[in-house]
Design a protein around this motif. Structure first.
Motif, PDB file in Angstrom:
ATOM      1  N   SER A 148      -5.016 -14.959  -7.482  1.00 23.59           N
ATOM      2  CA  SER A 148      -5.679 -14.559  -8.396  1.00 23.59           C
ATOM      3  C   SER A 148      -5.568 -15.150  -9.763  1.00 23.59           C
ATOM      4  O   SER A 148      -6.667 -15.247 -10.413  1.00 23.59           O
ATOM      5  CB  SER A 148      -5.298 -12.783  -8.770  1.00 23.59           C
ATOM      6  OG  SER A 148      -5.557 -12.202  -7.369  1.00 23.59           O
ATOM      7  N   GLN A 206      -9.914 -20.335 -13.285  1.00 21.64           N
ATOM      8  CA  GLN A 206     -10.638 -21.369 -12.979  1.00 21.64           C
ATOM      9  C   GLN A 206     -12.365 -20.919 -13.486  1.00 21.64           C
ATOM     10  O   GLN A 206     -13.208 -21.679 -13.683  1.00 21.64           O
ATOM     11  CB  GLN A 206     -10.885 -21.753 -11.273  1.00 21.64           C
ATOM     12  CG  GLN A 206      -9.574 -22.623 -11.115  1.00 21.64           C
ATOM     13  CD  GLN A 206      -9.454 -22.469  -9.467  1.00 21.64           C
ATOM     14  OE1 GLN A 206     -10.090 -21.932  -8.752  1.00 21.64           O
ATOM     15  NE2 GLN A 206      -8.175 -22.808  -9.082  1.00 21.64           N
ATOM     16  N   GLN A 207     -12.386 -19.504 -13.320  1.00 24.08           N
ATOM     17  CA  GLN A 207     -13.572 -18.840 -13.631  1.00 24.08           C
ATOM     18  C   GLN A 207     -13.927 -18.677 -15.269  1.00 24.08           C
ATOM     19  O   GLN A 207     -14.992 -18.766 -15.743  1.00 24.08           O
ATOM     20  CB  GLN A 207     -13.694 -17.535 -13.120  1.00 24.08           C
ATOM     21  CG  GLN A 207     -14.009 -17.377 -11.386  1.00 24.08           C
ATOM     22  CD  GLN A 207     -13.758 -16.126 -10.870  1.00 24.08           C
ATOM     23  OE1 GLN A 207     -13.714 -15.229 -11.343  1.00 24.08           O
ATOM     24  NE2 GLN A 207     -13.668 -16.050  -9.603  1.00 24.08           N
ATOM     25  N   MET A 208     -12.580 -18.431 -15.987  1.00 11.93           N
ATOM     26  CA  MET A 208     -12.742 -18.173 -17.395  1.00 11.93           C
ATOM     27  C   MET A 208     -12.901 -19.542 -17.983  1.00 11.93           C
ATOM     28  O   MET A 208     -13.717 -19.427 -19.082  1.00 11.93           O
ATOM     29  CB  MET A 208     -11.373 -17.665 -17.706  1.00 11.93           C
ATOM     30  CG  MET A 208     -11.365 -17.189 -19.297  1.00 11.93           C
ATOM     31  SD  MET A 208      -9.868 -16.292 -19.606  1.00 11.93           S
ATOM     32  CE  MET A 208     -10.133 -14.821 -19.051  1.00 11.93           C
ATOM     33  N   GLN A 219      -8.280 -21.132  -0.657  1.00 14.33           N
ATOM     34  CA  GLN A 219      -8.897 -21.668  -1.983  1.00 14.33           C
ATOM     35  C   GLN A 219      -8.857 -23.191  -1.867  1.00 14.33           C
ATOM     36  O   GLN A 219      -9.958 -23.714  -2.321  1.00 14.33           O
ATOM     37  CB  GLN A 219      -7.841 -21.092  -2.994  1.00 14.33           C
ATOM     38  CG  GLN A 219      -8.438 -20.536  -4.261  1.00 14.33           C
ATOM     39  CD  GLN A 219      -7.389 -20.004  -5.345  1.00 14.33           C
ATOM     40  OE1 GLN A 219      -6.275 -20.455  -5.168  1.00 14.33           O
ATOM     41  NE2 GLN A 219      -7.819 -19.078  -5.960  1.00 14.33           N
ATOM     42  N   ALA A 254      -7.637 -18.058  -9.629  1.00 18.18           N
ATOM     43  CA  ALA A 254      -9.169 -17.845  -9.497  1.00 18.18           C
ATOM     44  C   ALA A 254      -9.576 -17.683 -10.871  1.00 18.18           C
ATOM     45  O   ALA A 254     -10.679 -17.960 -11.375  1.00 18.18           O
ATOM     46  CB  ALA A 254      -9.284 -17.034  -8.538  1.00 18.18           C
ATOM     47  N   GLU A 255      -8.958 -16.589 -11.396  1.00 17.45           N
ATOM     48  CA  GLU A 255      -9.243 -16.310 -12.900  1.00 17.45           C
ATOM     49  C   GLU A 255      -9.330 -17.354 -14.131  1.00 17.45           C
ATOM     50  O   GLU A 255     -10.281 -17.231 -14.748  1.00 17.45           O
ATOM     51  CB  GLU A 255      -8.128 -14.989 -13.444  1.00 17.45           C
ATOM     52  CG  GLU A 255      -8.435 -13.796 -12.651  1.00 17.45           C
ATOM     53  CD  GLU A 255      -7.260 -12.893 -12.696  1.00 17.45           C
ATOM     54  OE1 GLU A 255      -6.276 -13.260 -13.575  1.00 17.45           O
ATOM     55  OE2 GLU A 255      -7.170 -12.068 -12.247  1.00 17.45           O
TER      56      GLU A 255
END
Length: 454
Positions: free
Chosen positions: A340, A346-348, A437, A343-344
């Protein structure tokens, strides 16, 4: 509602009306004995011309609406409106105009006359009888009566249910009213317009249908399950935070209209609360050599899990299946948090953040490859892309995770290389998280590499 044959034209509407009348007649006859003297009278009342003439008289008892007063207050008396959404001016805000051609009209009035509205909602080739009559459709008119003059009279009676019943617009003491400032001088009464809001029943019905599908539809159930299990999912997950449900109509839901009955009296209210400022739950690896020492351990669930794992191992549990399962359960929770976190970040953060921003320059190379994978798509990052695709770095990330966890658990526990290898293996073999992932990113970067090859 009866299914109309898809023949179209006069024959289609005529057949739809005949099927509708036959269905209702049969329902009446089924309640009578074969020798009941009323049977002939009932049959005669359902003859095409007779029933339509009666319906034309009873249509005065109901009104078709798209904007209704009753939901504002059930005892209010005043104007309801029937306005086809396509005739409304387009606006940037969501409103009834957004419904376009596909909308569901409501009806209010005497429940005993609702069969007339059901007749007018019969469809042939996707067009209701009411819509056709409003457009003076020749085939619809011919289906009402053989005599054009009689057909026109019937048509005028039926379409009147879309017109306000009162003489001119009117409101009521129980209806809501508000002054809307339209001018420049707030002290001048002439600079205000008095508004009498109506309930946009057709729009509310469309919103209810959309929310119902988003909350309880099969597609959203699958997306919700994937989110709960933290698995990859191709679909879209819909959520409505702070959704409220307003129950309307009490025990007499039909008093507020036919669509209110179809919704079971439920009206969804979307939250319009102002946003509350919350500090980002994801910290950034500013001037850090690793995300494990500061970012990862700062996550509340990670701290709780590490504490539970330390207490469990310090209890010297028996070497059995239950012990192994409990240990793997706690390790799985840590791995889920790690996935998590990746992923956070990479998205932010924008692709290339680990190189473009000097605050992150100290981050270990393996963690740059792990947490900033789309940097490999940048035109001037061929070396980074090549290093990423060689896939040597995941083992290094796994080793760094293992060393970090050993450091967290040390104290009463004699931990060494054997335990570190176990922690590393747990991360690298996590199929539903870490490996999934990597597979998703690998497929994307493989395609990118293929596209840029000469």
């Amino acid at each position: 509602m009866s299914e109309a044959p898809a023949t179209g034209g006069k024959a289609g509407y005529r057949a739809a009306i005949s099927a509708f009348l036959q269905e209702r007649l049969q329902a009446k006859l089924d309640k009578l004995k074969p020798d009941d003297p009323q049977r002939d009278e009932v049959i005669a009342s359902f003859a095409h011309d007779v029933w339509l003439a009666s319906a034309a008289k009873r249509v005065e008892q109901i009104q078709a609406v798209t904007h209704s007063l009753k939901p504002i207050h059930p005892d209010a008396r005043g104007t309801n409106l029937y306005v086809e959404p396509r005739t409304l001016p387009p606006l940037a805000e969501l409103g009834s105009h957004a419904l376009g051609e596909r909308f569901v009209g409501d009806v209010v009035g005497n429940a005993a006359a609702l069969d007339v509205y059901k007749l007018l909602k019969l469809e042939v080739n996707g067009r209701s009888l009411l819509t056709a009559l409003l457009a003076h459709d020749a085939d619809a008119l011919a289906a009402l009566h053989a005599d054009p003059a009689q057909a026109e009279k019937l048509r005028d009676a039926f379409v009147s249910l879309t017109q306000p019943r009162a003489e001119g617009p009117s409101s009521h003491t129980l209806a809501k009213q508000l002054y809307w400032f339209t001018g420049t001088d707030a002290c001048d009464d002439a600079h205000y317009t008095l508004l009498a809001p109506l309930y946009a029943t057709s729009l509310a019905h469309a919103v209810h249908a959309q929310v119902q599908e988003d909350r309880f539809g099969e597609a959203n159930k699958a997306a919700r399950q994937a989110r709960r299990e933290r698995k990859m999912h191709d679909g879209v997950f819909h959520d409505y935070p702070d959704l409220a449900v307003q129950n309307m109509g009490g025990s007499n839901k039909q008093n507020l209209g036919l669509l209110n009955v179809a919704r079971g009296g439920k009206n969804y209210l979307l939250s319009s609360l102002p946003p509350q400022w919350q500090a980002s739950a994801v910290r950034l690896p500013v001037h850090a050599t690793s995300v494990f020492d500061r970012l990862f351990i700062a996550r509340p669930e990670v701290r709780r899990t590490v504490r539970a794992l330390r207490v469990f191992l310090e209890s010297n549990p028996d070497a059995n299946l239950a012990t192994r399962d409990r240990r793997e359960e706690l390790l799985d929770a840590l791995v889920d948090e790690l996935v998590s976190l990746a992923a956070e970040l990479q998205q932010m953060l924008p692709p290339g953040w680990s190189w473009d921003d000097e605050r992150f320059a100290d981050l270990h190379r393996s963690e740059q490859l792990w947490l900033d994978p789309l940097r490999a798509e940048k035109p001037d990052e061929a070396d980074f892309a090549r290093e990423w695709l060689q896939m040597d770095w995941p083992a290094v990330v796994g080793q760094r995770f293992a060393n970090w966890l050993n450091a967290q658990l040390r104290g009463k526990l004699p931990l060494g290389d054997a335990e570190a290898r176990a922690w590393q293996k747990e991360l690298l073999t996590d199929e539903d998280g870490f490996q999934q992932q990597l597979r998703t990113l690998r497929q994307r970067l493989d395609r990118t590499a293929t596209e840029v090859m000469p």
